[in-house]
Design a protein around this motif. Sequence first.
Motif, PDB file in Angstrom:
ATOM      1  N   LEU A 121       0.826  -1.202   0.000  1.00  0.00           N
ATOM      2  CA  LEU A 121       0.000   0.000   0.000  1.00  0.00           C
ATOM      3  C   LEU A 121       0.866   1.261   0.000  1.00  0.00           C
ATOM      4  O   LEU A 121       0.558   2.243  -0.685  1.00  0.00           O
ATOM      5  CB  LEU A 121      -0.900  -0.027   1.245  1.00  0.00           C
ATOM      6  CG  LEU A 121      -2.289   0.584   1.117  1.00  0.00           C
ATOM      7  CD1 LEU A 121      -3.091  -0.037  -0.004  1.00  0.00           C
ATOM      8  CD2 LEU A 121      -3.048   0.423   2.432  1.00  0.00           C
ATOM      9  N   GLU A 122       1.976   1.203   0.769  1.00  0.00           N
ATOM     10  CA  GLU A 122       2.896   2.335   0.811  1.00  0.00           C
ATOM     11  C   GLU A 122       3.431   2.649  -0.580  1.00  0.00           C
ATOM     12  O   GLU A 122       3.520   3.800  -0.995  1.00  0.00           O
ATOM     13  CB  GLU A 122       4.090   2.013   1.735  1.00  0.00           C
ATOM     14  CG  GLU A 122       3.859   2.418   3.161  1.00  0.00           C
ATOM     15  CD  GLU A 122       3.023   3.690   3.259  1.00  0.00           C
ATOM     16  OE1 GLU A 122       3.463   4.741   2.745  1.00  0.00           O
ATOM     17  OE2 GLU A 122       1.912   3.619   3.820  1.00  0.00           O
ATOM     18  N   ARG A 144       0.848   4.254  -2.715  1.00  0.00           N
ATOM     19  CA  ARG A 144       0.683   5.652  -2.324  1.00  0.00           C
ATOM     20  C   ARG A 144       1.792   6.520  -2.894  1.00  0.00           C
ATOM     21  O   ARG A 144       1.553   7.634  -3.379  1.00  0.00           O
ATOM     22  CB  ARG A 144       0.692   5.778  -0.799  1.00  0.00           C
ATOM     23  CG  ARG A 144      -0.586   5.307  -0.133  1.00  0.00           C
ATOM     24  CD  ARG A 144      -0.761   6.017   1.223  1.00  0.00           C
ATOM     25  NE  ARG A 144      -2.130   5.871   1.689  1.00  0.00           N
ATOM     26  CZ  ARG A 144      -2.527   4.953   2.584  1.00  0.00           C
ATOM     27  NH1 ARG A 144      -1.652   4.118   3.107  1.00  0.00           N
ATOM     28  NH2 ARG A 144      -3.790   4.889   2.964  1.00  0.00           N
ATOM     29  N   LEU A 171       1.207   7.098  -6.507  1.00  0.00           N
ATOM     30  CA  LEU A 171       0.105   8.045  -6.723  1.00  0.00           C
ATOM     31  C   LEU A 171       0.584   9.468  -6.473  1.00  0.00           C
ATOM     32  O   LEU A 171       0.311  10.379  -7.248  1.00  0.00           O
ATOM     33  CB  LEU A 171      -1.061   7.737  -5.786  1.00  0.00           C
ATOM     34  CG  LEU A 171      -1.942   6.552  -6.167  1.00  0.00           C
ATOM     35  CD1 LEU A 171      -2.962   6.282  -5.070  1.00  0.00           C
ATOM     36  CD2 LEU A 171      -2.650   6.795  -7.493  1.00  0.00           C
ATOM     37  N   GLU A 172       1.345   9.640  -5.393  1.00  0.00           N
ATOM     38  CA  GLU A 172       1.814  10.969  -5.031  1.00  0.00           C
ATOM     39  C   GLU A 172       2.778  11.515  -6.083  1.00  0.00           C
ATOM     40  O   GLU A 172       2.736  12.691  -6.425  1.00  0.00           O
ATOM     41  CB  GLU A 172       2.504  10.900  -3.659  1.00  0.00           C
ATOM     42  CG  GLU A 172       2.366  12.157  -2.840  1.00  0.00           C
ATOM     43  CD  GLU A 172       2.791  11.893  -1.405  1.00  0.00           C
ATOM     44  OE1 GLU A 172       3.648  12.632  -0.902  1.00  0.00           O
ATOM     45  OE2 GLU A 172       2.285  10.896  -0.823  1.00  0.00           O
ATOM     46  N   LEU A 195      -7.690   3.446   1.015  1.00  0.00           N
ATOM     47  CA  LEU A 195      -7.100   4.751   0.716  1.00  0.00           C
ATOM     48  C   LEU A 195      -7.940   5.883   1.297  1.00  0.00           C
ATOM     49  O   LEU A 195      -9.092   5.699   1.671  1.00  0.00           O
ATOM     50  CB  LEU A 195      -7.003   4.927  -0.804  1.00  0.00           C
ATOM     51  CG  LEU A 195      -6.084   3.941  -1.543  1.00  0.00           C
ATOM     52  CD1 LEU A 195      -6.190   4.157  -3.044  1.00  0.00           C
ATOM     53  CD2 LEU A 195      -4.646   4.079  -1.079  1.00  0.00           C
ATOM     54  N   ASP A 196      -7.342   7.086   1.366  1.00  0.00           N
ATOM     55  CA  ASP A 196      -8.097   8.270   1.746  1.00  0.00           C
ATOM     56  C   ASP A 196      -8.903   8.763   0.550  1.00  0.00           C
ATOM     57  O   ASP A 196      -8.635   8.375  -0.589  1.00  0.00           O
ATOM     58  CB  ASP A 196      -7.143   9.378   2.200  1.00  0.00           C
ATOM     59  CG  ASP A 196      -6.369   8.942   3.429  1.00  0.00           C
ATOM     60  OD1 ASP A 196      -6.912   8.127   4.184  1.00  0.00           O
ATOM     61  OD2 ASP A 196      -5.225   9.405   3.599  1.00  0.00           O
ATOM     62  N   GLU A 217      -6.912  10.136  -2.368  1.00  0.00           N
ATOM     63  CA  GLU A 217      -6.132   9.086  -3.035  1.00  0.00           C
ATOM     64  C   GLU A 217      -7.021   8.211  -3.920  1.00  0.00           C
ATOM     65  O   GLU A 217      -6.602   7.743  -4.974  1.00  0.00           O
ATOM     66  CB  GLU A 217      -5.435   8.200  -2.001  1.00  0.00           C
ATOM     67  CG  GLU A 217      -4.354   8.919  -1.212  1.00  0.00           C
ATOM     68  CD  GLU A 217      -3.860   8.080  -0.021  1.00  0.00           C
ATOM     69  OE1 GLU A 217      -2.729   8.312   0.424  1.00  0.00           O
ATOM     70  OE2 GLU A 217      -4.621   7.209   0.461  1.00  0.00           O
ATOM     71  N   ARG A 218      -8.260   7.972  -3.451  1.00  0.00           N
ATOM     72  CA  ARG A 218      -9.165   7.127  -4.237  1.00  0.00           C
ATOM     73  C   ARG A 218      -9.401   7.713  -5.620  1.00  0.00           C
ATOM     74  O   ARG A 218      -9.281   7.024  -6.633  1.00  0.00           O
ATOM     75  CB  ARG A 218     -10.521   7.013  -3.533  1.00  0.00           C
ATOM     76  CG  ARG A 218     -10.495   6.124  -2.336  1.00  0.00           C
ATOM     77  CD  ARG A 218     -11.833   6.184  -1.600  1.00  0.00           C
ATOM     78  NE  ARG A 218     -11.661   5.619  -0.273  1.00  0.00           N
ATOM     79  CZ  ARG A 218     -12.217   6.072   0.835  1.00  0.00           C
ATOM     80  NH1 ARG A 218     -13.028   7.109   0.803  1.00  0.00           N
ATOM     81  NH2 ARG A 218     -11.984   5.494   1.993  1.00  0.00           N
ATOM     82  N   LEU A 273      -6.384   7.554  -7.751  1.00  0.00           N
ATOM     83  CA  LEU A 273      -6.148   6.216  -8.304  1.00  0.00           C
ATOM     84  C   LEU A 273      -7.019   5.970  -9.532  1.00  0.00           C
ATOM     85  O   LEU A 273      -6.540   5.523 -10.580  1.00  0.00           O
ATOM     86  CB  LEU A 273      -6.429   5.148  -7.236  1.00  0.00           C
ATOM     87  CG  LEU A 273      -6.328   3.688  -7.699  1.00  0.00           C
ATOM     88  CD1 LEU A 273      -4.928   3.377  -8.228  1.00  0.00           C
ATOM     89  CD2 LEU A 273      -6.679   2.728  -6.574  1.00  0.00           C
TER      90      LEU A 273
END
Lengths: 471, 471
Positions: free
Chosen positions: B32-33, B36, B39-40, B66-67, B70-71, B74
Amino acid sequence: MSDDFENAPGPETGIELDMFRDADGRISPLWLERLRAFLEGGRAEDVALVMEPLHNSDVGDVLEQLDAAERVALVRSLGDLFDFSALTEVDESIRLEIMQALPNAEIARGVAELDNDDAVYLLEDLEQEDRDEILSALPTFERLALKRSLDFPEDSAGRRMQTEFIAIPPFWTVGQVIDYLRTEKDLPDEFYQLYVVDAAYKVLGTLPLDKFLRSARAIKIDTIMNTNFVLIDAEQDQEEAARSFERYDLVEVGVVDESGRLVGVLTIDDIVDVIQEEAEEDIRFMAGVGDEDVSDTTVDTVRSRVPWLVINLFTAVAVSFVIGLFDATIEQMVALAVLMPIVASMGGNAGAQTMTVTVRALAMRELDGGRLRRLIRREMVVGLANGVIFAILIGIVTGLRYGDVQLGIVIGLAMVINMIVAGTFGILIPLTLDKLKADPAIASAVFVTTITDVVGFFAFLGIAGLWFGLF
Amino acid sequence: MSDDFENAPGPETGIELDMFRDADGRISPLWLERLRAFLEGGRAEDVALVMEPLHNSDVGDVLEQLDAAERVALVRSLGDLFDFSALTEVDESIRLEIMQALPNAEIARGVAELDNDDAVYLLEDLEQEDRDEILSALPTFERLALKRSLDFPEDSAGRRMQTEFIAIPPFWTVGQVIDYLRTEKDLPDEFYQLYVVDAAYKVLGTLPLDKFLRSARAIKIDTIMNTNFVLIDAEQDQEEAARSFERYDLVEVGVVDESGRLVGVLTIDDIVDVIQEEAEEDIRFMAGVGDEDVSDTTVDTVRSRVPWLVINLFTAVAVSFVIGLFDATIEQMVALAVLMPIVASMGGNAGAQTMTVTVRALAMRELDGGRLRRLIRREMVVGLANGVIFAILIGIVTGLRYGDVQLGIVIGLAMVINMIVAGTFGILIPLTLDKLKADPAIASAVFVTTITDVVGFFAFLGIAGLWFGLF
């Protein structure tokens, strides 16, 4: 289980259905009366005539409606015509009662006709002695397959699996498989996919029937099989298996033993029952009801419920000791005794709300990482918000009722404290039990209610004692 | 929904699976990290690379982790690669939030790729305006099919059905059907049976694929089709449809409109969700939690829970008025205030046990005729038996604690009365609500608790007042 729906609203059978079930889908009382009359009169032919068109799940419903003696009479009256798979459709207590009333030889004859998974389902709850006697009366092949399934742990995939499946080699063509299916007489009753295996029965691929049907005869199986597939370990708990069915929308899945050899298949109809049972279990456990059916006897019911009530008695007495600490305070201000259950009751309800959401989220595996942190934060804030809302409401109501603003403030303060405690422990208790590998559905309610009771009474009586200088 | 299990433990994909989920089956924090970070950093290609092997239910799990920001990032990062069916796997609040953040044109493009049932699932909760805009952007054929499904009542079989199915005429041979399946490109993704229909699409028979496969090419379809089959009315509630699936172990069933024309099919994967939701609903309603998900916001959660707590506040205040009737009695004997919650709590628990069993039996349609009478009789006797058992226990405890045999007798008498009341109303209240066409899961708990509280306090304080001459 049968793939016929012989009493379904088809063109030929519409009349039987109308007579068997009334408009609400319940078994018609008239139909049942007639069956009872036939049973009482020993009219076996008429009994067979009215039972014959029924699906085995309807036969199960009929059995549940009858009295104990009538049930056995029905099974014996039907004789060879009775399909033992109907017994998989009734509550456990009724199943055991019927099977205990029948001679083991008769059960063995019925079990021999069943699919392996249904046979295991009937045998697994019997006494060891009866089970062995029935097994020894079965043909060797069936006996060994059943013994093997029964060797897997209770509630495992191996117990629930069907041991009949279609395994084909990867080098066959579509045409060869079709010819095999058309000529082989000993196929499973129902199947949704084919298993492509090597000589050691290790699964190389799966082939759903719809995909298979779209392919020309000349095509080789290994060019069209799915090579990404889910397999389930026979030792795995049936609930974990159900999770895979739900997650990947499966209809049928292969079950393998510890050496990776295909030993059976699980189908969705078995898994639907598992999903249902699992949700039922959580509901019952949260309400302090054990593993109990509607058709259990009175004695069994009392036996299943008393332990929970004993636990509740202990906690209720403990809570009453907390109140007892304040008896001098109550004596000076009897309004406290009148008001104190409100604080405890509101905390209990708010705690039950948070606990229920948490228990189910744990059961559904919805609480990992980010979601867990968010849930804890949310429940704390919800507890605070509800605390403030209901502190104001009850504060006003109490202030007006007793014409005493200070009493309103005291009960409001106790309410805020208890609602926050309810939210906090409503989530922490199920989480802790889960970490300790206990089932949170079973024990959470007792802990949460006890805590909200203790805190509710203690906070209210304690603050009142300090505020009004009653100590 | 997809029939690939691309991250399943197959030979090729074992490594991806190990990395994506940890040993407990939870999404690995490291995985997941990494997502993220991608994505960032706006690394769309890397995002696509790690997401590509996932099944859409896994994609749903990732979205839930995800927050909010972030969703959306994505979904937008994946662009055309994002399969909108993943949105059927997330909680409603997350689904709505993502769909509101996306332009309607993008949603229309995603929805156009979906099976009809998944598309309806996504569209049905949207605002009328957004829904119309998305529908108008779809090709005519899809638009009409979706509109038709959306015209059926909420939670009906027509809403849940898949409108793609294989209908064949009765006079074809097995060979003709196989040739048709091999050449026709526009078949449903998955199917388990064929529908034999007349020119008006009235169903004449059904043909499960496994039965079909066992038949030779020259055989006429109408000689092998099942003529006894279950059909479901499109207007029927999905819970009733689920009942049919459970009762007859169905995997797929035809759905017909009011003129008997075949308009769609329901498959077991949709029904598993219905069964799950229904049990969830009963659990939540009995605990006074509304239609709520783990991922709801704090504000939505407070809004869903406050109404139940307000009802509880009313009943708690009413109960407190009952206690208030006896304030002079309590003033003379403060031990009554200390002991009274025990009687109420035991009654509440016993009532909840009976109520839970009754509510679930009603939900599962297990209570007709004979079974209902037996259950009522049993619960009365259980109430009496538990009453006697716990009267003796609490009588002894109280007698010892206060060194007062008479107080023990008084609390014992109150306990017997309250336990019988708990058993009686625990069954009568859900039954009455059911007769009044209200959902017994929703309201039973409030009524039962209120009655056991009122009776518990009234019986104990009243008997004590009379016994000790305190009035």
